[in-house]
Design an enzyme around this catalytic site. Structure first.
Site, PDB file in Angstrom:
ATOM      1  N   CYS A  75       0.832  -1.205   0.000  1.00  0.00           N
ATOM      2  CA  CYS A  75       0.000   0.000   0.000  1.00  0.00           C
ATOM      3  C   CYS A  75       0.873   1.264   0.000  1.00  0.00           C
ATOM      4  O   CYS A  75       1.987   1.269   0.536  1.00  0.00           O
ATOM      5  CB  CYS A  75      -0.923   0.010   1.215  1.00  0.00           C
ATOM      6  SG  CYS A  75      -2.424  -0.980   1.012  1.00  0.00           S
ATOM      7  N   ASP A  77      11.913  -7.309  -3.189  1.00  0.00           N
ATOM      8  CA  ASP A  77      12.768  -7.352  -2.001  1.00  0.00           C
ATOM      9  C   ASP A  77      13.369  -8.737  -1.768  1.00  0.00           C
ATOM     10  O   ASP A  77      14.366  -8.873  -1.048  1.00  0.00           O
ATOM     11  CB  ASP A  77      11.972  -6.928  -0.764  1.00  0.00           C
ATOM     12  CG  ASP A  77      11.521  -5.467  -0.835  1.00  0.00           C
ATOM     13  OD1 ASP A  77      12.242  -4.658  -1.453  1.00  0.00           O
ATOM     14  OD2 ASP A  77      10.449  -5.149  -0.285  1.00  0.00           O
ATOM     15  N   ASN A  83       0.002 -13.892  -9.709  1.00  0.00           N
ATOM     16  CA  ASN A  83      -0.608 -14.929  -8.879  1.00  0.00           C
ATOM     17  C   ASN A  83      -1.668 -14.254  -8.023  1.00  0.00           C
ATOM     18  O   ASN A  83      -1.359 -13.324  -7.281  1.00  0.00           O
ATOM     19  CB  ASN A  83       0.427 -15.607  -7.979  1.00  0.00           C
ATOM     20  CG  ASN A  83       1.459 -16.374  -8.769  1.00  0.00           C
ATOM     21  OD1 ASN A  83       1.138 -16.997  -9.777  1.00  0.00           O
ATOM     22  ND2 ASN A  83       2.704 -16.335  -8.334  1.00  0.00           N
ATOM     23  N   HIS A 120      -1.451  -6.890  -7.523  1.00  0.00           N
ATOM     24  CA  HIS A 120      -0.103  -6.701  -8.058  1.00  0.00           C
ATOM     25  C   HIS A 120       0.307  -7.903  -8.892  1.00  0.00           C
ATOM     26  O   HIS A 120      -0.301  -8.972  -8.824  1.00  0.00           O
ATOM     27  CB  HIS A 120       0.905  -6.510  -6.917  1.00  0.00           C
ATOM     28  CG  HIS A 120       1.188  -7.770  -6.142  1.00  0.00           C
ATOM     29  ND1 HIS A 120       0.295  -8.305  -5.228  1.00  0.00           N
ATOM     30  CD2 HIS A 120       2.261  -8.617  -6.155  1.00  0.00           C
ATOM     31  CE1 HIS A 120       0.809  -9.411  -4.704  1.00  0.00           C
ATOM     32  NE2 HIS A 120       2.001  -9.626  -5.253  1.00  0.00           N
ATOM     33  N   GLN A 160       4.096  -9.588 -11.121  1.00  0.00           N
ATOM     34  CA  GLN A 160       5.553  -9.624 -11.086  1.00  0.00           C
ATOM     35  C   GLN A 160       6.120  -9.655 -12.497  1.00  0.00           C
ATOM     36  O   GLN A 160       5.441 -10.043 -13.454  1.00  0.00           O
ATOM     37  CB  GLN A 160       6.044 -10.848 -10.311  1.00  0.00           C
ATOM     38  CG  GLN A 160       5.612 -10.874  -8.851  1.00  0.00           C
ATOM     39  CD  GLN A 160       6.246 -12.022  -8.090  1.00  0.00           C
ATOM     40  OE1 GLN A 160       7.464 -12.184  -8.090  1.00  0.00           O
ATOM     41  NE2 GLN A 160       5.421 -12.823  -7.436  1.00  0.00           N
ATOM     42  N   HIS A 194       2.609 -14.552 -22.551  1.00  0.00           N
ATOM     43  CA  HIS A 194       3.650 -15.080 -23.423  1.00  0.00           C
ATOM     44  C   HIS A 194       3.690 -14.238 -24.687  1.00  0.00           C
ATOM     45  O   HIS A 194       2.650 -13.954 -25.285  1.00  0.00           O
ATOM     46  CB  HIS A 194       3.395 -16.553 -23.773  1.00  0.00           C
ATOM     47  CG  HIS A 194       3.806 -17.498 -22.695  1.00  0.00           C
ATOM     48  ND1 HIS A 194       3.496 -18.849 -22.712  1.00  0.00           N
ATOM     49  CD2 HIS A 194       4.520 -17.296 -21.559  1.00  0.00           C
ATOM     50  CE1 HIS A 194       4.003 -19.425 -21.635  1.00  0.00           C
ATOM     51  NE2 HIS A 194       4.626 -18.509 -20.923  1.00  0.00           N
ATOM     52  N   PHE A 210      -6.225 -30.906  -7.743  1.00  0.00           N
ATOM     53  CA  PHE A 210      -4.847 -31.193  -7.372  1.00  0.00           C
ATOM     54  C   PHE A 210      -4.162 -31.908  -8.529  1.00  0.00           C
ATOM     55  O   PHE A 210      -4.683 -32.903  -9.047  1.00  0.00           O
ATOM     56  CB  PHE A 210      -4.788 -32.072  -6.118  1.00  0.00           C
ATOM     57  CG  PHE A 210      -5.258 -31.384  -4.869  1.00  0.00           C
ATOM     58  CD1 PHE A 210      -4.370 -30.648  -4.099  1.00  0.00           C
ATOM     59  CD2 PHE A 210      -6.582 -31.465  -4.463  1.00  0.00           C
ATOM     60  CE1 PHE A 210      -4.796 -30.009  -2.941  1.00  0.00           C
ATOM     61  CE2 PHE A 210      -7.017 -30.833  -3.312  1.00  0.00           C
ATOM     62  CZ  PHE A 210      -6.120 -30.100  -2.544  1.00  0.00           C
ATOM     63  N   MET A 211      -3.025 -31.399  -8.948  1.00  0.00           N
ATOM     64  CA  MET A 211      -2.222 -32.065  -9.965  1.00  0.00           C
ATOM     65  C   MET A 211      -1.292 -33.045  -9.247  1.00  0.00           C
ATOM     66  O   MET A 211      -0.181 -32.702  -8.845  1.00  0.00           O
ATOM     67  CB  MET A 211      -1.413 -31.040 -10.764  1.00  0.00           C
ATOM     68  CG  MET A 211      -2.230 -30.221 -11.742  1.00  0.00           C
ATOM     69  SD  MET A 211      -2.632 -31.171 -13.236  1.00  0.00           S
ATOM     70  CE  MET A 211      -3.256 -29.857 -14.295  1.00  0.00           C
TER      71      MET A 211
END
Length: 381
Positions: free
Chosen positions: A68, A91, A175, A188, A190, A306, A339-340
């Site tokens: 924030c 970080d 994510n 957010h 990345q 991609h 679940f994989m």
């Protein structure tokens, strides 16, 4: 197009039966892998693990949030009082600009113990100063600012890597949700810049080149997008500027989405026209709103872009095609995830609900039905 075969009822009559009613495999031409489709398993009872459903964030500013505006991060640095997007060095980066090489800079000649030093940078991009404002709830103009941020970081990081090496990649991703390992609910994403091209985009581009070489230079994803637009059975939503979102024919995750252009070859987001970029912002909001509405919860996912690994020097001859992958884990409800494991780790991916049925459910999950957060108020922490 959905494949069919004939079935005899004991007489001389043969009736067409959709392959969607039977166990079958589908091929993913992007990665050269298969997925096992088992439609009958959709009826099995579930007594396994149930997740705690995600709760919508309702606080515009959280004094304990590391992302924030004005707040202190774990390193002791303070975020500026940013008003739009905010980009900063991660970080706790997974890559370093100048890592210490172990032993030698050369790849080992031993085929069983190969390694090489790599370098890179990791950045965080906050999509909005408001803690509670997801991309699904943003205005189109605000999502456009996020796209501008992606373009700027891609161009800047790509230029640095191109000056240092002939190889590399700028990977943009997000994510969302604790279920996907996201440590902060603040909206957010990345950006990881690597001195190598990671396996997934590298494999895609290799298959694009192979496909084009046997078809007079036509592009796999453009051909695929046009056929999906024509068939419509896996289309979730479409925008007239040239974007289509589908549950891909070879989807491994239950409500996986592939978002791509269908009108022309676009190797990277730097080649988008103003109309195409606004259309992309619009369809991103549409897709994410449908996700949130599907199970009436903040829908978790991993999403990634991609494109050409580095900014293309000659867009006309570049083999890449810009596209977005959305990999959400939810299967039956806000509390039941896929679940994989087992066969999927040791054999190949497997799914129960067929992609065509998943597309129907997402089409019916109208983006305007669910009330979004009140994003018409000015941001005042």
């Amino acid at each position: 197009m959905t494949a069919t075969h004939t079935h005899s009822n004991g007489s001389n009559d043969f009736t067409p039966v959709s392959i969607n009613d039977h166990v079958h495999r589908r091929f993913n031409p992007l990665l050269g892998k298969h997925v096992l489709v088992s439609p009958h398993r959709s009826l099995r009872p579930w007594n396994g693990q149930k997740e705690t459903p995600a709760i919508p964030v309702e606080t515009p500013h959280d004094s304990k949030c590391y992302l924030c505006p004005g707040n202190k991060r774990t390193t002791g640095q303070h975020n500026p009082d940013y008003k739009g997007i905010y980009v900063f060095e991660n970080d706790f980066p997974a890559l370093l600009p100048d890592p210490l090489a172990v032993g030698t800079n050369k790849i080992s000649d031993d085929p069983l113990f190969q390694s090489e030093p790599v370098r890179g940078r990791c950045k965080v991009i906050c999509f909005h100063p408001r803690h509670d404002l997801t991309m699904a709830a943003m205005r189109i103009s605000e999502i456009n600012h996020v796209l501008d941020g992606w373009k700027d970081v891609y161009a800047e990081e790509g230029k640095i890597m191109q000056e240092e090496s002939s190889d590399g990649c700028v990977q943009i991703f997000e994510n969302r949700g604790a279920m996907m390992g996201c440590s902060a609910p603040h909206p957010h994403g990345q950006v990881w810049t690597t001195s190598f091209v990671p396996d997934e985009p590298a494999t895609e581009i290799e298959n694009f080149v192979r496909y084009a070489s046997g078809r007079s230079g036509s592009h796999m994803l453009l051909d695929y997008a046009l056929r999906e637009v024509k068939a419509r059975e896996r289309v979730v939503t479409l925008h007239e500027s040239g974007w289509v979102a589908v549950v891909p024919y070879w989807a491994a995750w239950p409500f996986e989405i592939l978002l791509m252009p269908y009108k022309r070859h676009i190797p990277s987001i730097l080649q988008l026209t103003a109309e195409e970029q606004t259309g992309l912002a619009t369809i991103l909001k549409d897709v994410l709103s449908r996700y949130d509405n599907l199970f009436s919860c903040p829908f978790p996912y991993s999403m990634g872009l991609h494109q050409s690994p580095l900014p293309p020097t000659d867009p006309t001859s570049n083999s890449a095609q810009v596209h977005f992958h959305f990999y959400p884990p939810l299967l039956r409800s806000a509390t039941v995830r896929k679940f994989m494991v087992g066969f999927e780790l040791l054999g190949e991916a497997q799914r129960d609900i067929v992609p065509e049925q998943a597309a129907v459910r997402l089409r019916e999950s109208l983006p305007h039905k669910r009330a979004t957060l009140s994003n018409d108020k000015p941001y005042n922490p």
